[in-house]
Write a protein that holds these residues in place. Structure first.
Motif, PDB file in Angstrom:
ATOM      1  N   THR A 239       0.733  -1.189   0.017  1.00  0.00           N
ATOM      2  CA  THR A 239      -0.131  -0.044  -0.369  1.00  0.00           C
ATOM      3  C   THR A 239       0.594   1.504   0.513  1.00  0.00           C
ATOM      4  O   THR A 239       0.718   2.381  -0.698  1.00  0.00           O
ATOM      5  CB  THR A 239      -0.869  -0.128   1.341  1.00  0.00           C
ATOM      6  OG1 THR A 239      -1.980  -1.090   0.898  1.00  0.00           O
ATOM      7  CG2 THR A 239      -1.372   0.933   1.588  1.00  0.00           C
ATOM      8  N   LYS A 240       2.295   1.675   0.800  1.00  0.00           N
ATOM      9  CA  LYS A 240       2.578   2.836   0.915  1.00  0.00           C
ATOM     10  C   LYS A 240       3.762   2.594   0.013  1.00  0.00           C
ATOM     11  O   LYS A 240       4.105   4.055  -0.716  1.00  0.00           O
ATOM     12  CB  LYS A 240       3.280   1.988   1.965  1.00  0.00           C
ATOM     13  CG  LYS A 240       2.996   2.459   3.595  1.00  0.00           C
ATOM     14  CD  LYS A 240       4.170   2.636   4.327  1.00  0.00           C
ATOM     15  CE  LYS A 240       3.293   2.213   5.873  1.00  0.00           C
ATOM     16  NZ  LYS A 240       4.083   2.055   6.907  1.00  0.00           N
TER      17      LYS A 240
ATOM     18  N   ILE B 169       0.355   3.832  -2.595  1.00  0.00           N
ATOM     19  CA  ILE B 169       0.844   5.980  -2.340  1.00  0.00           C
ATOM     20  C   ILE B 169       1.812   6.171  -3.126  1.00  0.00           C
ATOM     21  O   ILE B 169       2.061   6.934  -3.780  1.00  0.00           O
ATOM     22  CB  ILE B 169       0.607   5.734  -1.284  1.00  0.00           C
ATOM     23  CG1 ILE B 169      -0.849   5.354  -0.481  1.00  0.00           C
ATOM     24  CG2 ILE B 169       0.856   7.094  -1.106  1.00  0.00           C
ATOM     25  CD1 ILE B 169      -0.507   5.513   0.994  1.00  0.00           C
TER      26      ILE B 169
ATOM     27  N   VAL C 220      -3.166  11.947  -3.273  1.00  0.00           N
ATOM     28  CA  VAL C 220      -3.229  10.251  -2.855  1.00  0.00           C
ATOM     29  C   VAL C 220      -3.206  10.253  -0.926  1.00  0.00           C
ATOM     30  O   VAL C 220      -3.938   9.472  -0.484  1.00  0.00           O
ATOM     31  CB  VAL C 220      -2.633   9.281  -4.063  1.00  0.00           C
ATOM     32  CG1 VAL C 220      -2.456   8.170  -3.060  1.00  0.00           C
ATOM     33  CG2 VAL C 220      -3.417  10.048  -4.875  1.00  0.00           C
ATOM     34  N   PRO C 221      -1.844  10.859  -0.325  1.00  0.00           N
ATOM     35  CA  PRO C 221      -1.675  11.113   0.606  1.00  0.00           C
ATOM     36  C   PRO C 221      -2.808  11.065   1.635  1.00  0.00           C
ATOM     37  O   PRO C 221      -2.508  10.963   2.653  1.00  0.00           O
ATOM     38  CB  PRO C 221      -0.287  11.362   0.900  1.00  0.00           C
ATOM     39  CG  PRO C 221       0.439  11.905   0.133  1.00  0.00           C
ATOM     40  CD  PRO C 221      -0.960  11.358  -1.154  1.00  0.00           C
TER      41      PRO C 221
ATOM     42  N   TYR D  81      -5.602   9.080   1.641  1.00  0.00           N
ATOM     43  CA  TYR D  81      -5.170   7.546   2.475  1.00  0.00           C
ATOM     44  C   TYR D  81      -5.670   8.033   3.818  1.00  0.00           C
ATOM     45  O   TYR D  81      -5.762   7.825   4.973  1.00  0.00           O
ATOM     46  CB  TYR D  81      -3.858   7.581   2.572  1.00  0.00           C
ATOM     47  CG  TYR D  81      -3.354   6.429   3.094  1.00  0.00           C
ATOM     48  CD1 TYR D  81      -3.570   5.109   2.711  1.00  0.00           C
ATOM     49  CD2 TYR D  81      -2.428   6.467   4.580  1.00  0.00           C
ATOM     50  CE1 TYR D  81      -3.100   4.480   3.836  1.00  0.00           C
ATOM     51  CE2 TYR D  81      -2.075   5.776   5.396  1.00  0.00           C
ATOM     52  CZ  TYR D  81      -2.209   4.332   4.710  1.00  0.00           C
ATOM     53  OH  TYR D  81      -2.147   3.398   5.816  1.00  0.00           O
TER      54      TYR D  81
ATOM     55  N   PHE E 194      -8.061   5.891   6.450  1.00  0.00           N
ATOM     56  CA  PHE E 194      -7.161   5.416   7.471  1.00  0.00           C
ATOM     57  C   PHE E 194      -6.618   6.140   8.631  1.00  0.00           C
ATOM     58  O   PHE E 194      -6.390   5.361   9.159  1.00  0.00           O
ATOM     59  CB  PHE E 194      -6.047   4.561   7.059  1.00  0.00           C
ATOM     60  CG  PHE E 194      -6.619   3.575   5.493  1.00  0.00           C
ATOM     61  CD1 PHE E 194      -7.721   2.472   6.186  1.00  0.00           C
ATOM     62  CD2 PHE E 194      -6.364   3.949   4.581  1.00  0.00           C
ATOM     63  CE1 PHE E 194      -8.371   1.886   4.938  1.00  0.00           C
ATOM     64  CE2 PHE E 194      -6.965   3.206   3.214  1.00  0.00           C
ATOM     65  CZ  PHE E 194      -7.678   1.883   3.450  1.00  0.00           C
TER      66      PHE E 194
ATOM     67  N   ILE F  44       3.173   9.575   5.506  1.00  0.00           N
ATOM     68  CA  ILE F  44       3.050   7.870   5.434  1.00  0.00           C
ATOM     69  C   ILE F  44       3.664   7.595   6.169  1.00  0.00           C
ATOM     70  O   ILE F  44       3.089   6.095   7.270  1.00  0.00           O
ATOM     71  CB  ILE F  44       3.160   7.348   3.584  1.00  0.00           C
ATOM     72  CG1 ILE F  44       2.015   7.896   2.524  1.00  0.00           C
ATOM     73  CG2 ILE F  44       2.573   5.919   3.688  1.00  0.00           C
ATOM     74  CD1 ILE F  44       0.285   8.075   3.549  1.00  0.00           C
TER      75      ILE F  44
END
Length: 127
Positions: A3-4, A7, A66-67, A70, A74, A124
């Motif tokens: 996932t990271k 991202i 995107v981050p 995220y 989350f 992240i």
């Protein structure tokens, strides 16, 4: 890890889209020489700064999209100062390439990649 990594490469992709495809007229307008040639009146002498800002804002928004999503989905901490710092760094970098002509495209892109990696680490990795 997957996932990271997704991202990070999404951030790089958003960088490519905004820095190369979405700039449009701003690519010309952020150059002092464009204003000198197309609108030589003193009224427009500093309008390139607005174009540098608009492109830098757009690039920062895209790169951080995107981050940010995220973090919304989350959890994590959002740092608005990172957004502002990225705009400033991008403006300075693009001005050094487009107007001062002291860096080339490779150096410009390296700085932008460092921005992306730094932003990725803050949002992240260090969450």
């Amino acid at each position: 890890m997957g996932t990271k990594f997704l991202i990070l490469i999404s951030m790089v992709f958003c960088h490519i889209v905004d820095d190369y495809y979405l700039q449009g007229w701003l690519a010309s307008a952020k150059q002092k020489s464009w204003w000198d040639k197309n609108s030589p009146d003193k009224l427009y002498k500093h309008d390139y700064i607005a174009a540098l800002f608009m492109h830098s804002f757009s690039w920062t928004f895209m790169m951080m999209l995107v981050p940010t999503i995220y973090i919304i989905l989350f959890g994590g901490k959002y740092y608005p100062l990172v957004f502002v710092v990225n705009i400033i760094i991008h403006m300075i970098t693009d001005n050094l390439k487009a107007n001062a002509k002291v860096i080339n495209l490779c150096q410009d892109q390296l700085i932008h990649m460092i921005q992306i990696i730094g932003t990725f680490i803050v949002f992240i990795i260090c969450k």
